[in-house]
Design an enzyme around this catalytic site. Sequence first.
Site, PDB file in Angstrom:
ATOM      1  N   HIS A  86       0.830  -1.207   0.000  1.00 39.60           N
ATOM      2  CA  HIS A  86       0.000   0.000   0.000  1.00 39.60           C
ATOM      3  C   HIS A  86       0.868   1.262   0.000  1.00 39.60           C
ATOM      4  O   HIS A  86       0.604   2.215  -0.749  1.00 39.60           O
ATOM      5  CB  HIS A  86      -0.920  -0.006   1.220  1.00 39.60           C
ATOM      6  CG  HIS A  86      -1.761   1.230   1.339  1.00 39.60           C
ATOM      7  ND1 HIS A  86      -2.916   1.409   0.629  1.00 39.60           N
ATOM      8  CD2 HIS A  86      -1.590   2.360   2.079  1.00 39.60           C
ATOM      9  CE1 HIS A  86      -3.438   2.596   0.929  1.00 39.60           C
ATOM     10  NE2 HIS A  86      -2.644   3.185   1.799  1.00 39.60           N
ATOM     11  N   GLU A  87       1.925   1.282   0.819  1.00 38.73           N
ATOM     12  CA  GLU A  87       2.788   2.452   0.877  1.00 38.73           C
ATOM     13  C   GLU A  87       3.511   2.674  -0.446  1.00 38.73           C
ATOM     14  O   GLU A  87       3.716   3.813  -0.872  1.00 38.73           O
ATOM     15  CB  GLU A  87       3.805   2.302   2.021  1.00 38.73           C
ATOM     16  CG  GLU A  87       3.195   2.321   3.414  1.00 38.73           C
ATOM     17  CD  GLU A  87       2.409   3.595   3.700  1.00 38.73           C
ATOM     18  OE1 GLU A  87       2.831   4.669   3.236  1.00 38.73           O
ATOM     19  OE2 GLU A  87       1.367   3.518   4.368  1.00 38.73           O
TER      20      GLU A  87
END
Length: 214
Positions: A86-87
């Site tokens: 996600h990051e």
Amino acid sequence: QMAAYVADYITQTDASNNVCNENSAYTKRLRNLTSGLNDANGIALNFKVYNIRDVNAFACPDGSIRVYAGLMDIMSDDEVLGVIGHEIGHIANRDSKNAFKNSLMTSALKDGIASTNSTIAVLTDSEIGTLGEAFLNAKYSQKQEYAADEYGYEFLKKCGKNPYAMVLSFKKLQQLQGSSSSSSAINQLFSTHPELNNRIKRMEQRAKKDGYIK
């Protein structure tokens, strides 16, 4: 100018935190998890672990991703990988770049920086710290969060990882949010991440459609 300030920020942050060395079990675990995760939309990725018990992780526009030991302690490998995916989505979609830029332009430093025109203004450690704090507290829109999920899923899939990790990480976050011992730290870290139920459902449906299992 902004790229230089990002470099200053991550250099200062690494220097002021206890970075695990290459022989650390945390570093070895992270290296194994992120093997093959080298580039996101032309941005070279680099990973380090802070030997800090806080439950935290963050990503910078230059591709630097920092994971706290406290987060690794409470998450499985797949759950950690889902957070990282996600990051990486925020880096690849330039969300973190825009957040840092907005923090820079709305801070008390903007007038002094702007007056230097093309010259890089030298910021004090305190000023870099203030800028970094504003960046870490930046809020992403729901659209940006969903887009980061989608990119993270496809990125993990492309790199030979099981993208079901995205589902597992969100389920763990949901579980931790209901824990009295972890809720404060988790809510602070993931307060900008909306509607976990919907995001779990979206990622789970996509993984099952693509033939991935837990």
